[in-house]
Motif scaffolding. Structure first.
Motif, PDB file in Angstrom:
ATOM      1  N   UNK A 203       8.165 -14.186  -3.473  1.00 14.31           N
ATOM      2  CA  UNK A 203       8.235 -13.973  -4.918  1.00 14.31           C
ATOM      3  C   UNK A 203       8.850 -12.606  -5.217  1.00 14.31           C
ATOM      4  N   UNK A 204       8.355 -11.577  -4.526  1.00 13.98           N
ATOM      5  CA  UNK A 204       8.923 -10.238  -4.696  1.00 13.98           C
ATOM      6  C   UNK A 204      10.410 -10.239  -4.369  1.00 13.98           C
ATOM      7  N   UNK A 205      10.763 -10.897  -3.264  1.00 16.93           N
ATOM      8  CA  UNK A 205      12.162 -10.915  -2.839  1.00 16.93           C
ATOM      9  C   UNK A 205      13.058 -11.550  -3.892  1.00 16.93           C
ATOM     10  N   UNK A 206      12.652 -12.699  -4.402  1.00 16.64           N
ATOM     11  CA  UNK A 206      13.477 -13.408  -5.384  1.00 16.64           C
ATOM     12  C   UNK A 206      13.681 -12.563  -6.630  1.00 16.64           C
ATOM     13  N   UNK A 207      12.603 -11.988  -7.145  1.00 15.33           N
ATOM     14  CA  UNK A 207      12.697 -11.181  -8.367  1.00 15.33           C
ATOM     15  C   UNK A 207      13.543  -9.933  -8.134  1.00 15.33           C
ATOM     16  N   UNK A 208      13.275  -9.222  -7.043  1.00 15.06           N
ATOM     17  CA  UNK A 208      13.997  -7.977  -6.780  1.00 15.06           C
ATOM     18  C   UNK A 208      15.457  -8.234  -6.430  1.00 15.06           C
ATOM     19  N   UNK A 209      15.723  -9.319  -5.693  1.00 19.52           N
ATOM     20  CA  UNK A 209      17.106  -9.649  -5.348  1.00 19.52           C
ATOM     21  C   UNK A 209      17.892 -10.006  -6.607  1.00 19.52           C
ATOM     22  N   UNK A 210      17.282 -10.800  -7.495  1.00 22.45           N
ATOM     23  CA  UNK A 210      17.966 -11.171  -8.736  1.00 22.45           C
ATOM     24  C   UNK A 210      18.257  -9.930  -9.583  1.00 22.45           C
ATOM     25  N   UNK A 211      17.280  -9.027  -9.678  1.00 23.04           N
ATOM     26  CA  UNK A 211      17.489  -7.805 -10.454  1.00 23.04           C
ATOM     27  C   UNK A 211      18.542  -6.905  -9.819  1.00 23.04           C
ATOM     28  N   UNK A 212      18.550  -6.848  -8.495  1.00 26.63           N
ATOM     29  CA  UNK A 212      19.545  -5.999  -7.820  1.00 26.63           C
ATOM     30  C   UNK A 212      20.953  -6.533  -8.034  1.00 26.63           C
ATOM     31  N   UNK A 213      21.108  -7.867  -8.063  1.00 24.23           N
ATOM     32  CA  UNK A 213      22.427  -8.445  -8.324  1.00 24.23           C
ATOM     33  C   UNK A 213      22.866  -8.154  -9.761  1.00 24.23           C
ATOM     34  N   UNK A 214      21.931  -8.282 -10.710  1.00 24.03           N
ATOM     35  CA  UNK A 214      22.252  -7.965 -12.103  1.00 24.03           C
ATOM     36  C   UNK A 214      22.622  -6.495 -12.243  1.00 24.03           C
ATOM     37  N   UNK A 215      21.896  -5.647 -11.519  1.00 23.10           N
ATOM     38  CA  UNK A 215      22.177  -4.213 -11.566  1.00 23.10           C
ATOM     39  C   UNK A 215      23.554  -3.909 -10.988  1.00 23.10           C
ATOM     40  N   UNK A 216      23.905  -4.584  -9.892  1.00 26.76           N
ATOM     41  CA  UNK A 216      25.224  -4.368  -9.280  1.00 26.76           C
ATOM     42  C   UNK A 216      26.340  -4.765 -10.251  1.00 26.76           C
ATOM     43  N   UNK A 217      26.155  -5.872 -10.962  1.00 25.14           N
ATOM     44  CA  UNK A 217      27.158  -6.296 -11.939  1.00 25.14           C
ATOM     45  C   UNK A 217      27.249  -5.302 -13.082  1.00 25.14           C
ATOM     46  N   UNK A 218      26.092  -4.773 -13.494  1.00 19.10           N
ATOM     47  CA  UNK A 218      26.075  -3.784 -14.569  1.00 19.10           C
ATOM     48  C   UNK A 218      26.794  -2.508 -14.145  1.00 19.10           C
ATOM     49  N   UNK A 219      26.551  -2.058 -12.918  1.00 22.75           N
ATOM     50  CA  UNK A 219      27.219  -0.852 -12.416  1.00 22.75           C
ATOM     51  C   UNK A 219      28.724  -1.065 -12.346  1.00 22.75           C
ATOM     52  N   UNK A 220      29.148  -2.255 -11.927  1.00 24.47           N
ATOM     53  CA  UNK A 220      30.561  -2.547 -11.827  1.00 24.47           C
ATOM     54  C   UNK A 220      31.202  -2.535 -13.213  1.00 24.47           C
ATOM     55  N   UNK A 221      30.505  -3.133 -14.178  1.00 22.07           N
ATOM     56  CA  UNK A 221      31.007  -3.144 -15.550  1.00 22.07           C
ATOM     57  C   UNK A 221      31.046  -1.734 -16.116  1.00 22.07           C
ATOM     58  N   UNK A 222      30.013  -0.955 -15.816  1.00 25.21           N
ATOM     59  CA  UNK A 222      29.956   0.426 -16.292  1.00 25.21           C
ATOM     60  C   UNK A 222      31.093   1.243 -15.705  1.00 25.21           C
ATOM     61  N   UNK A 223      31.408   0.992 -14.423  1.00 25.93           N
ATOM     62  CA  UNK A 223      32.498   1.706 -13.784  1.00 25.93           C
ATOM     63  C   UNK A 223      33.847   1.378 -14.406  1.00 25.93           C
ATOM     64  N   UNK A 224      34.049   0.100 -14.768  1.00 26.52           N
ATOM     65  CA  UNK A 224      35.286  -0.286 -15.428  1.00 26.52           C
ATOM     66  C   UNK A 224      35.411   0.375 -16.788  1.00 26.52           C
ATOM     67  N   UNK A 225      34.277   0.414 -17.504  1.00 29.07           N
ATOM     68  CA  UNK A 225      34.303   1.048 -18.821  1.00 29.07           C
ATOM     69  C   UNK A 225      34.600   2.515 -18.727  1.00 29.07           C
ATOM     70  N   UNK A 226      34.076   3.149 -17.677  1.00 29.01           N
ATOM     71  CA  UNK A 226      34.314   4.591 -17.495  1.00 29.01           C
ATOM     72  C   UNK A 226      35.771   4.856 -17.148  1.00 29.01           C
ATOM     73  N   UNK A 227      36.350   3.940 -16.362  1.00 30.12           N
ATOM     74  CA  UNK A 227      37.742   4.108 -15.964  1.00 30.12           C
ATOM     75  C   UNK A 227      38.679   4.052 -17.157  1.00 30.12           C
ATOM     76  N   UNK A 228      38.305   3.244 -18.148  1.00 30.86           N
ATOM     77  CA  UNK A 228      39.136   3.149 -19.348  1.00 30.86           C
ATOM     78  C   UNK A 228      39.052   4.438 -20.166  1.00 30.86           C
TER      79      UNK A 228
END
Length: 228
Positions: A203-228
């Motif tokens: 249960x911990x793994x599923x929740x934390x893995x899902x959040x970590x993937x969402x966080x990675x996508x957010x960081x990637x989006x944030x990086x693109x926004x910063x580059x602009x």
């Protein structure tokens, strides 16, 4: 090993995760606020204040969180607080609130260094430009530097949230009903130990893995926004 307990006892895990997420959200919120205040205090010219804040950081970073929880509960526990219910689980606020306070203080000690690094990552030219426009140092910090530092620390705040989800399991030692304590309760009632623990781990793994993937996508989006 049998999973036959799940249909009947799954609410202990689901409701426990609700409490875990509530605890984690409060801890990250308070820990971030503490971290910002401590980081700013460490940048102060008042030497005694810097010494006190450095001592706070060192104490909470260099002692086990489990010990901090036990000491904090010994100091703050025992108050006659009401009980809140989530599904089948009842939570004594006299245990929950001290637990949140202690973990928030621990998180704040780590967040202070993250915030400090985020502030230092803002180009010095931003501060100099603000000063050249006649903006006072305190106003420059709150209106120019900190808003830019927030962008630098947001990924770390997300990582801290995931860490706290896992570390909140230590609150079982003072009777807080989160996922791990729910698994212990199920194990006691079913006379099984391994299966509930493995399911809680999954249960911990599923929740934390899902959040970590969402966080990675957010960081990637944030990086693109910063580059602009």
């Amino acid at each position: 090993m049998s999973w036959s307990f799940l249909p009947e006892y799954l609410p202990y895990f689901n409701d426990g995760m609700v409490f875990t997420l509530i605890i984690s959200l409060f801890v990250v919120l308070f820990g971030t606020i503490i971290g910002v205040l401590v980081a700013l205090g460490k940048m102060s010219k008042i030497a005694p204040l810097r010494w006190i804040l450095n001592a706070y950081i060192e104490i909470f970073r260099d002692t086990p969180m489990l010990v901090q929880i036990m000491v904090g509960y010994a100091i703050m526990g025992g108050a006659n607080w009401p009980t809140v219910h989530v599904g089948i689980l009842a939570e004594d606020l006299g245990r929950l609130i001290p637990g949140i306070i202690i973990i928030s203080l621990n998180s704040g000690a780590y967040m202070a260094e993250i915030v400090r690094a985020g502030i230092e990552a803002v180009p010095a030219g931003q501060r100099e430009a603000a000063y050249s426009l006649g903006i006072r140092p305190s106003q420059a910090m709150w209106n120019v530097i900190l808003p830019q530092a927030v962008r630098n620390i947001l990924p770390a705040v997300g990582n801290e949230f995931i860490t706290i989800i896992k570390d909140s399991s230590l609150l079982y030692t003072i009777g807080v009903m989160e996922v791990f304590n729910g698994a212990l309760t199920v194990g006691t009632m079913t006379y099984q130990t391994l299966s509930p623990m493995l399911f809680a781990s999954l249960y911990y793994f599923v929740v934390c893995f899902a959040l970590s993937r969402l966080l990675a996508r957010f960081e990637k989006k944030l990086g693109r926004g910063y580059a602009k």
